[in-house]
Design a protein around this motif. Structure first.
Motif, PDB file in Angstrom:
ATOM      1  N   LEU A  33       0.868  -1.175   0.000  1.00  0.00           N
ATOM      2  CA  LEU A  33       0.000   0.000   0.000  1.00  0.00           C
ATOM      3  C   LEU A  33       0.903   1.222   0.000  1.00  0.00           C
ATOM      4  O   LEU A  33       1.828   1.326   0.817  1.00  0.00           O
ATOM      5  N   TRP A  34       0.663   2.163  -0.925  1.00  0.00           N
ATOM      6  CA  TRP A  34       1.349   3.456  -0.931  1.00  0.00           C
ATOM      7  C   TRP A  34       0.336   4.489  -0.512  1.00  0.00           C
ATOM      8  O   TRP A  34      -0.749   4.597  -1.087  1.00  0.00           O
ATOM      9  N   ASN A  35       0.681   5.252   0.540  1.00  0.00           N
ATOM     10  CA  ASN A  35      -0.224   6.275   1.061  1.00  0.00           C
ATOM     11  C   ASN A  35       0.600   7.476   1.512  1.00  0.00           C
ATOM     12  O   ASN A  35       1.384   7.367   2.457  1.00  0.00           O
ATOM     13  N   ASN A  36       0.450   8.589   0.815  1.00  0.00           N
ATOM     14  CA  ASN A  36       1.167   9.833   1.160  1.00  0.00           C
ATOM     15  C   ASN A  36       2.669   9.631   1.279  1.00  0.00           C
ATOM     16  O   ASN A  36       3.298  10.124   2.209  1.00  0.00           O
ATOM     17  N   GLY A  37       3.254   8.877   0.348  1.00  0.00           N
ATOM     18  CA  GLY A  37       4.694   8.676   0.327  1.00  0.00           C
ATOM     19  C   GLY A  37       5.209   7.560   1.199  1.00  0.00           C
ATOM     20  O   GLY A  37       6.402   7.279   1.214  1.00  0.00           O
ATOM     21  N   ILE A  38       4.335   6.901   1.948  1.00  0.00           N
ATOM     22  CA  ILE A  38       4.739   5.808   2.829  1.00  0.00           C
ATOM     23  C   ILE A  38       4.278   4.490   2.224  1.00  0.00           C
ATOM     24  O   ILE A  38       3.104   4.322   1.896  1.00  0.00           O
ATOM     25  N   VAL A  39       5.223   3.543   2.069  1.00  0.00           N
ATOM     26  CA  VAL A  39       4.910   2.219   1.538  1.00  0.00           C
ATOM     27  C   VAL A  39       4.786   1.255   2.709  1.00  0.00           C
ATOM     28  O   VAL A  39       5.686   1.156   3.542  1.00  0.00           O
ATOM     29  N   THR A  40       3.648   0.551   2.786  1.00  0.00           N
ATOM     30  CA  THR A  40       3.392  -0.430   3.834  1.00  0.00           C
ATOM     31  C   THR A  40       3.324  -1.807   3.218  1.00  0.00           C
ATOM     32  O   THR A  40       2.621  -2.012   2.229  1.00  0.00           O
ATOM     33  N   ASP A  41       4.060  -2.771   3.799  1.00  0.00           N
ATOM     34  CA  ASP A  41       3.979  -4.176   3.377  1.00  0.00           C
ATOM     35  C   ASP A  41       2.754  -4.773   4.053  1.00  0.00           C
ATOM     36  O   ASP A  41       2.734  -4.973   5.271  1.00  0.00           O
ATOM     37  N   LEU A  42       1.717  -5.030   3.303  1.00  0.00           N
ATOM     38  CA  LEU A  42       0.449  -5.510   3.856  1.00  0.00           C
ATOM     39  C   LEU A  42       0.550  -6.932   4.398  1.00  0.00           C
ATOM     40  O   LEU A  42      -0.283  -7.332   5.208  1.00  0.00           O
ATOM     41  N   ARG A  43       1.540  -7.705   3.983  1.00  0.00           N
ATOM     42  CA  ARG A  43       1.673  -9.078   4.496  1.00  0.00           C
ATOM     43  C   ARG A  43       1.880  -9.093   5.997  1.00  0.00           C
ATOM     44  O   ARG A  43       1.497 -10.036   6.672  1.00  0.00           O
ATOM     45  N   THR A  44       2.465  -8.066   6.546  1.00  0.00           N
ATOM     46  CA  THR A  44       2.749  -8.032   7.977  1.00  0.00           C
ATOM     47  C   THR A  44       1.499  -7.727   8.796  1.00  0.00           C
ATOM     48  O   THR A  44       1.524  -7.851  10.015  1.00  0.00           O
ATOM     49  N   LEU A  45       0.390  -7.356   8.149  1.00  0.00           N
ATOM     50  CA  LEU A  45      -0.831  -7.002   8.875  1.00  0.00           C
ATOM     51  C   LEU A  45      -1.739  -8.185   9.133  1.00  0.00           C
ATOM     52  O   LEU A  45      -2.581  -8.136  10.004  1.00  0.00           O
ATOM     53  N   SER A  46      -1.577  -9.278   8.370  1.00  0.00           N
ATOM     54  CA  SER A  46      -2.574 -10.345   8.410  1.00  0.00           C
ATOM     55  C   SER A  46      -2.496 -11.202   9.662  1.00  0.00           C
ATOM     56  O   SER A  46      -3.494 -11.574  10.224  1.00  0.00           O
ATOM     57  N   SER A  47      -1.296 -11.556  10.111  1.00  0.00           N
ATOM     58  CA  SER A  47      -1.159 -12.415  11.288  1.00  0.00           C
ATOM     59  C   SER A  47       0.313 -12.516  11.640  1.00  0.00           C
ATOM     60  O   SER A  47       1.173 -11.948  10.979  1.00  0.00           O
ATOM     61  N   ALA A  48       0.603 -13.300  12.671  1.00  0.00           N
ATOM     62  CA  ALA A  48       1.996 -13.530  13.054  1.00  0.00           C
ATOM     63  C   ALA A  48       2.712 -14.347  11.988  1.00  0.00           C
ATOM     64  O   ALA A  48       3.916 -14.230  11.821  1.00  0.00           O
ATOM     65  N   ASP A  49       1.992 -15.211  11.284  1.00  0.00           N
ATOM     66  CA  ASP A  49       2.574 -16.011  10.204  1.00  0.00           C
ATOM     67  C   ASP A  49       2.445 -15.249   8.902  1.00  0.00           C
ATOM     68  O   ASP A  49       1.368 -15.148   8.333  1.00  0.00           O
ATOM     69  N   THR A  50       3.547 -14.688   8.426  1.00  0.00           N
ATOM     70  CA  THR A  50       3.519 -13.923   7.185  1.00  0.00           C
ATOM     71  C   THR A  50       3.171 -14.843   6.029  1.00  0.00           C
ATOM     72  O   THR A  50       3.824 -15.856   5.826  1.00  0.00           O
ATOM     73  N   PRO A  51       2.128 -14.527   5.265  1.00  0.00           N
ATOM     74  CA  PRO A  51       1.745 -15.388   4.151  1.00  0.00           C
ATOM     75  C   PRO A  51       2.822 -15.420   3.073  1.00  0.00           C
ATOM     76  O   PRO A  51       3.495 -14.433   2.815  1.00  0.00           O
ATOM     77  N   ALA A  52       2.958 -16.580   2.446  1.00  0.00           N
ATOM     78  CA  ALA A  52       3.935 -16.749   1.377  1.00  0.00           C
ATOM     79  C   ALA A  52       3.462 -16.057   0.101  1.00  0.00           C
ATOM     80  O   ALA A  52       4.280 -15.552  -0.664  1.00  0.00           O
ATOM     81  N   TYR A  53       2.159 -16.034  -0.122  1.00  0.00           N
ATOM     82  CA  TYR A  53       1.583 -15.444  -1.325  1.00  0.00           C
ATOM     83  C   TYR A  53       0.556 -14.406  -0.906  1.00  0.00           C
ATOM     84  O   TYR A  53      -0.266 -14.660  -0.042  1.00  0.00           O
ATOM     85  N   PHE A  54       0.618 -13.259  -1.537  1.00  0.00           N
ATOM     86  CA  PHE A  54      -0.256 -12.162  -1.138  1.00  0.00           C
ATOM     87  C   PHE A  54      -0.482 -11.277  -2.350  1.00  0.00           C
ATOM     88  O   PHE A  54       0.458 -10.977  -3.086  1.00  0.00           O
TER      89      PHE A  54
END
Length: 86
Positions: A33-54
């Motif tokens: 996600l890009w929002n106002n110049g900040i890039v967020t890795d959305l995989r880190t939001l889903s759970s403690a287990d980072t998904p392999a495919y997103f």
């Protein structure tokens, strides 16, 4: 005399391939996600287990993101909706 020109746009290089952009300028693609110049890795939001495919497919003007994630090809895909923070 030369005419004064004002630029209404700026160009920003993204570190991912975009899939969708909202009317308020938020951009999603891949697992980002890009929002106002900040890039967020959305995989880190889903759970403690980072998904392999997103894959984030779309974002609306309220910042709701839809897509899918999976732990592996064997586990199958699960749809998600996120607000970009949870």
């Amino acid at each position: 005399a030369p005419a004064a020109a004002t630029s209404f746009y700026s160009v920003t290089e993204l570190p991912f391939t975009p899939n969708d952009i909202s009317d308020v300028g938020q951009i999603v693609g891949g697992n980002y996600l890009w929002n106002n110049g900040i890039v967020t890795d959305l995989r880190t939001l889903s759970s403690a287990d980072t998904p392999a495919y997103f894959q984030a497919y779309a974002i609306n003007n309220n910042g709701k993101i839809v897509g899918f994630s999976a732990q592996s090809y064997a586990t199958g895909e699960q749809a998600f909706i996120s607000d970009g923070t949870t």
